[in-house]
Design an enzyme around this catalytic site. Structure first.
Site, mmCIF file in Angstrom:
data_model
loop_
_atom_site.group_PDB
_atom_site.id
_atom_site.type_symbol
_atom_site.label_atom_id
_atom_site.label_comp_id
_atom_site.label_asym_id
_atom_site.label_seq_id
_atom_site.Cartn_x
_atom_site.Cartn_y
_atom_site.Cartn_z
ATOM 1 N N ARG A 163 -29.422 -25.016 4.962
ATOM 2 C CA ARG A 163 -29.337 -25.831 6.177
ATOM 3 C C ARG A 163 -28.365 -26.996 6.007
ATOM 4 N NH1 ARG A 163 -34.668 -24.481 9.097
ATOM 5 N NH2 ARG A 163 -34.194 -25.961 10.720
ATOM 6 N N TYR A 166 -25.291 -27.867 8.283
ATOM 7 C CA TYR A 166 -25.577 -28.508 9.573
ATOM 8 C C TYR A 166 -26.120 -29.921 9.358
ATOM 9 C CZ TYR A 166 -27.305 -28.897 14.390
ATOM 10 O OH TYR A 166 -27.539 -29.295 15.684
ATOM 11 N N GLU A 168 -26.161 -31.964 6.680
ATOM 12 C CA GLU A 168 -25.223 -32.898 6.045
ATOM 13 C C GLU A 168 -23.978 -33.086 6.906
ATOM 14 O OE1 GLU A 168 -26.086 -34.780 3.795
ATOM 15 O OE2 GLU A 168 -27.399 -33.799 2.361
ATOM 16 N N ARG A 207 -33.821 -18.947 18.006
ATOM 17 C CA ARG A 207 -34.753 -20.085 17.999
ATOM 18 C C ARG A 207 -36.131 -19.649 18.456
ATOM 19 N NH1 ARG A 207 -30.911 -25.073 19.497
ATOM 20 N NH2 ARG A 207 -29.603 -23.519 20.461
ATOM 21 N N SER A 210 -36.822 -19.270 22.461
ATOM 22 C CA SER A 210 -36.131 -18.120 23.059
ATOM 23 C C SER A 210 -36.625 -16.810 22.436
ATOM 24 C CB SER A 210 -34.623 -18.271 22.919
ATOM 25 O OG SER A 210 -34.287 -18.683 21.617
ATOM 26 N N ASP A 227 -46.924 -19.176 8.182
ATOM 27 C CA ASP A 227 -48.243 -18.937 8.795
ATOM 28 C C ASP A 227 -48.343 -19.570 10.179
ATOM 29 O OD1 ASP A 227 -48.421 -21.617 8.263
ATOM 30 O OD2 ASP A 227 -50.066 -21.477 6.828
ATOM 31 N N PRO A 295 -38.388 -27.233 7.895
ATOM 32 C CA PRO A 295 -39.220 -28.445 7.909
ATOM 33 C C PRO A 295 -40.677 -28.138 8.290
ATOM 34 C CG PRO A 295 -37.132 -28.835 9.010
ATOM 35 C CD PRO A 295 -37.203 -27.361 8.770
HETATM 36 N N1 UDP Z 1 -39.648 -19.675 14.051
HETATM 37 C C1 UDP Z 1 -40.623 -18.701 14.200
HETATM 38 N N2 UDP Z 1 -40.288 -17.531 14.795
HETATM 39 C C2 UDP Z 1 -39.047 -17.277 15.281
HETATM 40 C C3 UDP Z 1 -38.057 -18.285 15.160
HETATM 41 C C4 UDP Z 1 -38.407 -19.473 14.526
HETATM 42 O O1 UDP Z 1 -41.787 -18.875 13.768
HETATM 43 O O2 UDP Z 1 -38.820 -16.187 15.820
HETATM 44 C C5 UDP Z 1 -40.044 -20.954 13.421
HETATM 45 C C6 UDP Z 1 -39.028 -21.542 12.453
HETATM 46 O O3 UDP Z 1 -39.221 -21.044 11.144
HETATM 47 C C7 UDP Z 1 -39.347 -23.023 12.561
HETATM 48 C C8 UDP Z 1 -39.770 -23.209 14.018
HETATM 49 O O4 UDP Z 1 -40.135 -21.908 14.461
HETATM 50 O O5 UDP Z 1 -40.445 -23.361 11.737
HETATM 51 C C9 UDP Z 1 -38.656 -23.755 14.903
HETATM 52 O O6 UDP Z 1 -37.509 -22.970 14.664
HETATM 53 P P1 UDP Z 1 -36.174 -23.106 15.487
HETATM 54 O O7 UDP Z 1 -35.199 -22.164 14.876
HETATM 55 O O8 UDP Z 1 -36.441 -22.958 16.942
HETATM 56 O O9 UDP Z 1 -35.694 -24.603 15.287
HETATM 57 P P2 UDP Z 1 -35.639 -25.594 14.024
HETATM 58 O O10 UDP Z 1 -36.532 -26.695 14.416
HETATM 59 O O11 UDP Z 1 -36.119 -24.892 12.784
HETATM 60 O O12 UDP Z 1 -34.218 -25.984 13.939
#
Ligand code: UDP
Length: 342
Positions: A163, A166, A168, A207, A210, A227, A295
């Protein structure tokens, strides 16, 4: 940050203000362009179309006051844009792939977009004597040890992980922006954007909002990473755009970042429950490995935005998710036809 007179004449938007919106064809960028046009302002949208949806752009093209130039901000500014500098009053930097799978696809490009691209835009804003707004990110806090995250928290970011390009990159972009501001070269604003959702998201950008909605609508399995106990706080896009515009307009000294996001925190499992309820899908849920450096918790402290700008998000999650679901439902139906046409 000092609060100055918000009612001073300088805070009045100049009619026919010309904005450069870098990343204006993207998810948040396209809503920002629309909002600026609705205020009677003009928009010059720069976008390399790396991760933007062409349909976002098609919806803007042909609007009075809107012009698009395909441009990657990591490259020198095109001569025709340089020639417009004297007419430009505001430069908005929303240009960067923002979803983890997409920004990690070409990490070098992600880093350089944030560093070289931001520098190019700052340089341009200086020449134009325009105000500059950087969209930074909650990712500057990394996997935070402080909760909720206020702007004076310096973060817990891995500078070696996937990550980092992005996180840094955005941290460097902030440093550059504040350096230009400190030197009196450009009037700057920095917004730290927390998770945002709504219409115009790319169904396939990976994301969580979506993914879950599109998976449910397509009848595919819904993917939860880890989990599902990790938390996020989701802000509806109209609230985010209102925050960005208020920050750009505000007569503040601009030398500190401002968190913009919705403090309503929930686990990813709770979000899943909302999506299951809303879509009524009976598709199965599949638990997958948690991505590296994902995170554990994230929630904005938005006291500064409240005190300085009088801004707070208004759209409740259920309302925002309903609107987003309805939009995706239409989008997924027209998607194949749009692809054929394109
Ligand atoms: N995530 C998930 N299922 C998905 C896509 C993401 O459980 O199909 C989790 C991802 O691991 C993170 C959280 O949802 O813990 C938010 O992910 P996202 O990519 O939307 O944004 P981020 O806050 O991580 O930049």
């Amino acid at each position: 940050m000092r609060k100055t007179d918000l009612n001073s004449p300088r805070s009045t938007v100049r009619p026919l203000a010309l904005n450069v919106v870098a990343g204006g064809a993207g998810f948040i960028g396209s809503h920002l362009c629309r909002a600026l046009l609705d205020r009677g302002e003009s928009v010059l949208c720069l976008d390399n179309l790396q991760t933007s949806r062409p349909s976002n752009l098609r919806a803007l093209e042909g609007q009075p006051g809107f012009r698009f130039i395909r441009h990657d901000i990591g490259q020198p500014m095109p001569a025709e844009v340089l020639r417009m500098a004297p007419r430009i009053s505001r430069v908005w930097n929303l240009a960067c792939a923002a979803s983890p799978p997409l920004y990690q696809r070409d990490p070098e490009h992600t880093m350089l977009t944030n560093v070289v691209g931001t520098n190019n835009l700052l340089h341009f804003a200086e020449a134009a004597k325009a105000r500059f707004l950087l969209t930074s990110t909650s990712e500057v806090y990394g996997d935070p040890e402080i909760h909720p995250q206020a702007e004076d928290y310096r973060g817990h970011v891995s500078c070696t992980g996937p990550r980092a390009c992005y996180d840094e990159g955005k941290r460097a972009a902030e440093a550059l922006t504040f350096d230009y501001g400190r030197a009196g070269r450009v009037q700057v604003r920095v917004a730290r954007i927390f998770n945002t959702y709504g219409p115009n998201m790319d169904p396939d950008d990976g994301r969580v909002v979506s993914n879950l909605i599109c998976q449910a609508l397509r009848g595919n399995e819904l993917t939860i990473y880890g989990d599902g106990s990790q938390t996020r706080s989701f802000c509806y896009v109209s609230d985010m755009v209102a925050g960005l515009i208020t920050l750009m307009d505000a007569e503040v000294d601009g030398m500190e970042p401002v968190n913009l996001g919705n403090p309503h925190e929930m686990t990813v499992n709770e979000l899943l429950r909302h999506v299951l309820e809303l879509t009524g899908t009976s598709a199965p849920v599949a638990y997958r490995p948690l991505p590296v450096d994902d995170p554990r918790r994230r929630r904005p402290d938005i006291s500064r935005a409240g005190a300085l700008l009088g801004w707070a998000p208004r759209v409740p999650l259920t309302e925002g998710l309903e609107a987003t679901c309805a939009w995706f439902a239409e989008e997924l139906v027209v998607e194949p036809a749009a692809e054929v046409a394109g």
